[in-house]
Design a protein around this motif. Structure first.
Motif, mmCIF file in Angstrom:
data_model
loop_
_atom_site.group_PDB
_atom_site.id
_atom_site.type_symbol
_atom_site.label_atom_id
_atom_site.label_comp_id
_atom_site.label_asym_id
_atom_site.label_seq_id
_atom_site.Cartn_x
_atom_site.Cartn_y
_atom_site.Cartn_z
ATOM 1 N N UNK A 196 -16.833 102.875 9.470
ATOM 2 C CA UNK A 196 -16.838 102.823 11.136
ATOM 3 C C UNK A 196 -17.961 103.222 11.547
ATOM 4 N N UNK A 197 -18.848 104.228 10.894
ATOM 5 C CA UNK A 197 -20.164 104.578 11.366
ATOM 6 C C UNK A 197 -21.180 103.520 11.220
ATOM 7 N N UNK A 198 -21.013 102.613 9.774
ATOM 8 C CA UNK A 198 -21.820 101.639 9.831
ATOM 9 C C UNK A 198 -21.747 100.490 10.986
ATOM 10 N N UNK A 199 -20.457 100.512 11.179
ATOM 11 C CA UNK A 199 -20.007 99.234 12.140
ATOM 12 C C UNK A 199 -20.534 99.514 13.619
ATOM 13 N N UNK A 200 -20.426 100.689 13.948
ATOM 14 C CA UNK A 200 -21.108 101.142 15.170
ATOM 15 C C UNK A 200 -22.486 100.964 15.179
ATOM 16 N N UNK A 201 -23.221 101.376 14.078
ATOM 17 C CA UNK A 201 -24.481 101.027 14.012
ATOM 18 C C UNK A 201 -25.086 99.428 14.299
ATOM 19 N N UNK A 202 -24.171 98.466 14.081
ATOM 20 C CA UNK A 202 -24.217 97.185 14.122
ATOM 21 C C UNK A 202 -23.752 96.740 15.459
ATOM 22 N N UNK A 203 -23.392 97.530 16.230
ATOM 23 C CA UNK A 203 -23.344 97.310 17.720
ATOM 24 C C UNK A 203 -21.628 96.882 18.017
ATOM 25 N N UNK A 204 -20.789 97.214 16.877
ATOM 26 C CA UNK A 204 -19.383 96.900 17.067
ATOM 27 C C UNK A 204 -18.704 97.831 17.834
ATOM 28 N N UNK A 205 -17.944 97.485 18.734
ATOM 29 C CA UNK A 205 -17.147 98.446 19.663
ATOM 30 C C UNK A 205 -15.738 98.501 19.293
#
Length: 766
Positions: A196-205
């Motif tokens: 989830x942290x990596x997804x957030x870093x890619x701009x995922x909401x």
């Protein structure tokens, strides 16, 4: 009000994925080409959803084989035996887990496979070890986000789909009994937080976490795991913009609302299946009313192909809007659309009145658009929909009074054999005089390219019926010869005239139609074309007798007649939605009964009525089992109970957990049941032993879903294990399932080894 989708079919409109995977396995294309085809399918899927205005487009719902296997790959849940093969390419490691690996000095079995909840989709079962650690291994998820980002104008529209941590653990098995799989919840949540942290870093909401286990009866360990997992994820991301959609489907969640209450504040939205359980809406709305939780309403049927009844759907949405407001509502299909075909527009041979009532995946996405427009005031869409539904209520295409009358009046004589099994077994042993451990196969034999070409030519009228029949008979003669050479005790005709065990019968029955392009993934590259049951079902005439009797005329050994049972036809078809399912099942049961009696009259005394879907059709909640078994067992017995004592009735069941339904299996009263048990190493047989199952059993002794060829001693060891659980006199020897998907060289070598192993067992275990 956001529109989103839970998942889209990944096989491609022309089954491009199936063809690409099989070409890769056969060495005809390389991994670069395979990945290129996969990317093309993904982009097509995303563009369809973008075109119809989906606000949150799912990502990571594509898979080269199975999304559960993908999850195992993502979090490094890969058994050492596969890692040790040291593949240069991760896709080969991935496929070895699904298909096994038999090359050079290596001989590794495929991982166990079973059914995805109560669907006909199969998944690869994860294997867990004590204190197992998880880590991000696969980059597939993150690569696909990058691809999708090139299609949409914002990462706000990308919604990665992951199997939730509790459901993922529940789907797997412990390698030994020294721990419980839910003991791994702390370890697995750590890697979810990292993802989830990596997804957030890619701009995922938005992130979709699928927890369909919430639709089932939960144990304390699972309840505790939910509380721990979602509290831990929330605490870590409470100050971030991440929005978690907790997604459940295939049934209602009311029984588990008290569990969700403990972690409701940790999620942004909750998705419920209002197709399978529309009655849950009122209680769920009441449950979330005083919170900030968004409700995702699964209001478009993701498992059936009938057009949405917009009036009913709009009523539900309006109730939700009145209760919690429009801003807290999302609309979506009930579940992922992988369970239905892709595009109805390609179908040109369906009666227009019926086609107008149908809807495939692409049309389901459009239905979400229609629903939004109706809510905005478009009455024309609503009126047209109501007219189409009303149009068929009294249609003679749908309704047949004689068929209804027969299935509405069922006396005991239709559901009871003349004598119980102990009497029948004695008569059958005298009649057949089989050796200890009689050998047979499940029914189908390899469907070669030559055979498929012949069927297609006949279908497209490029060869005459006479030429077609001659060709099919040549395949039957070849199959009989090979089975005799190998030394099987009961032979089969091979089912060369059948494209599929359900589709074939649909073409021989009134009230059912076959599509041209309605393919659905069953597992890996295996695709099926479920028939559409649109009206009252009856038998047009004999369906199998010519082929079975021709086979019998070419051998002195017994030929087994092969039929598909009513429950499986129901479960592997798209069933009409205008009457209770049991009524449709009884109609099909009588049609099969008529065929059974025709076969018996023509001298076929061993008849197999396959019911591989009986277990998979079981409702997810135990409280609904009684109703299900009341009609499913009755349906089988209608189809099988009209024969003489000397006629032996077989049935077959696919991968199943039998321990909790063993009594109901016994209630079927089949003389012989064959089951898939090789991948589980005969573990299933303990259930039959503990129950003192009285009838005969054929436990599968080798896995047909993998291309690997089992050794003689490997099969012998399984026979020996079976003999430790069951009465030797009641054991049959057979493969796990039908052999249509395998190649002839694999089949012949495997069956030869099976017969050799049986001969050793007869000598050593008699």
């Amino acid at each position: 009000m956001l529109k989103h989708n839970l998942g889209f079919p990944r096989i491609g409109e022309q089954r491009e994925l199936k063809k690409a995977c099989e070409s890769y396995w056969n060495g005809k294309i390389d991994s670069v080409k395979l990945f290129e085809i996969g990317k093309k399918i993904r982009i097509e899927n995303w563009n369809i959803q973008k075109h119809y205005g989906i606000d949150l487009i799912p990502c990571n719902d594509f898979s080269f084989y199975d999304h559960v296997l993908d999850m195992s790959f993502l979090i490094g849940s890969i058994p050492d035996s596969y890692f040790n093969l040291k593949f240069k390419n991760d896709i080969d490691l991935y496929f070895s887990m699904a298909r096994g690996y038999q090359k050079h000095k290596f001989d590794i079995k495929a991982m166990e496979m079973t059914k995805w909840f109560n669907t006909n989709y199969h998944y690869i079962v994860p294997i867990f070890t004590k204190n197992q650690k998880f880590f991000i291994y696969s980059k597939k998820l993150f690569n696909e986000i990058k691809e999708l980002n090139n299609i949409v104008d914002s990462t706000d529209k990308i919604k990665p789909v992951l199997i939730g941590p509790v459901t993922y653990l529940s789907l797997g098995k412990e390698k030994d009994n020294t721990f419980h799989k839910m003991d791994l919840i702390e370890n697995i949540v750590s890697v979810y937080i990292e993802i989830i942290n990596k997804l957030l870093n890619k701009g995922i909401k938005w992130i979709q976490l699928d927890e369909p286990i919430l639709s089932m009866d939960l144990y304390d360990k699972e309840k505790e795991a939910f509380q721990y997992a979602y509290k831990k994820i929330y605490n870590y991301f409470s100050l971030s913009d991440v929005k978690i959609i907790l997604t459940s489907y295939f049934d209602g969640i009311l029984d588990n609302l008290s569990i969700i209450k403990n972690f409701n504040e940790y999620i942004t939205a909750i998705h419920i299946d209002l197709v399978e359980d529309p009655n849950q809406l009122k209680d769920v709305l009441s449950f979330i009313k005083d919170s900030k939780t968004i409700l995702s309403m699964g209001i478009v049927n993701g498992r059936n192909i009938w057009k949405n009844r917009y009036n009913d759907t709009i009523d539900k949405i309006k109730k939700a809007i009145f209760s919690i407001g429009k801003d807290r509502i999302m609309i979506a299909p009930s579940c992922s659309l992988i369970h239905i075909p892709i595009d109805l527009d390609k179908e040109n041979n369906i009666h227009l009145d019926i086609k107008e009532r149908m809807s495939f995946a692409k049309q389901k996405i459009k239905e979400l658009n229609d629903i939004e427009k109706i809510l905005e005031g478009d009455r024309n869409i609503l009126l047209k929909n109501s007219f189409l539904i009303k149009k068929l209520e009294n249609s003679t295409i749908i309704h047949n009074k004689e068929v209804k009358l027969r299935s509405d009046n069922i006396s005991n004589k239709y559901i009871q054999r003349k004598n119980d099994f102990s009497i029948r077994q004695k008569k059958q042993k005298e009649k057949f005089n089989f050796p200890l451990f009689p050998t047979t196969t499940i029914g189908s034999l390899p469907q070669t390219k030559e055979l498929r070409d012949i069927r297609n030519k006949f279908k497209n009228k490029k060869i005459s019926e006479k030429e077609y029949v001659k060709k099919i008979k040549s395949f039957i003669i070849y199959a009989i010869k090979k089975q005799e050479e190998i030394g099987l005790d009961v032979l089969v005709h091979g089912e060369f005239e059948r494209t599929d065990m359900v589709e074939y019968f649909s073409e021989k029955l009134n009230g059912i139609l076959s599509t041209d392009y309605g393919w659905v993934q069953s597992y890996g590259s295996r695709c099926v074309k479920p028939p559409v049951i649109y009206g009252d079902v009856s038998r047009i005439g004999d369906m199998t007798t010519d082929w079975i009797c021709f086979a019998q005329s070419n051998t002195n050994k017994f030929i087994k007649g092969m039929l598909t049972g009513p429950v499986t036809i129901i479960k592997w078809s798209f069933v009409r939605d205008d009457q209770p399912i049991y009524k449709t099942s009884y109609q099909i049961a009588f049609a099969i009964r008529d065929e059974v009696l025709s076969l018996e009259k023509l001298g076929i005394n061993i008849i197999q009525i396959d019911e591989p879907a009986l277990r998979e059709g079981l409702p997810l909640k135990r409280k609904n089992w009684k109703y299900y078994f009341s009609w499913s067992i009755k349906s089988f017995r209608i189809s099988s109970s009209g024969v003489k004592d000397e006629t032996q009735i077989h049935t077959h069941m696919c991968y199943s957990e039998f321990n909790d339904i063993i009594k109901q299996i016994s209630d079927l009263d089949a003389d012989v049941i064959t089951i898939e048990s090789a991948r589980s190493n005969m573990e299933l047989l303990k259930n039959f032993s503990d129950f003192y199952y009285p009838n005969e059993i054929g436990p599968g002794v080798y896995d047909i879903h993998s291309p690997r060829i089992p050794s003689v001693m490997e099969i012998y060891d399984l026979i020996k294990k079976a003999a430790n659980f069951l009465y030797k006199e009641n054991i049959w020897i057979n493969p796990d399932c039908g052999l249509k998907t395998r190649k002839w060289n694999e089949v012949l070598d495997s069956i030869k080894n099976m017969v050799k192993a049986t001969k050793i067992a007869r000598k050593e275990l008699s």
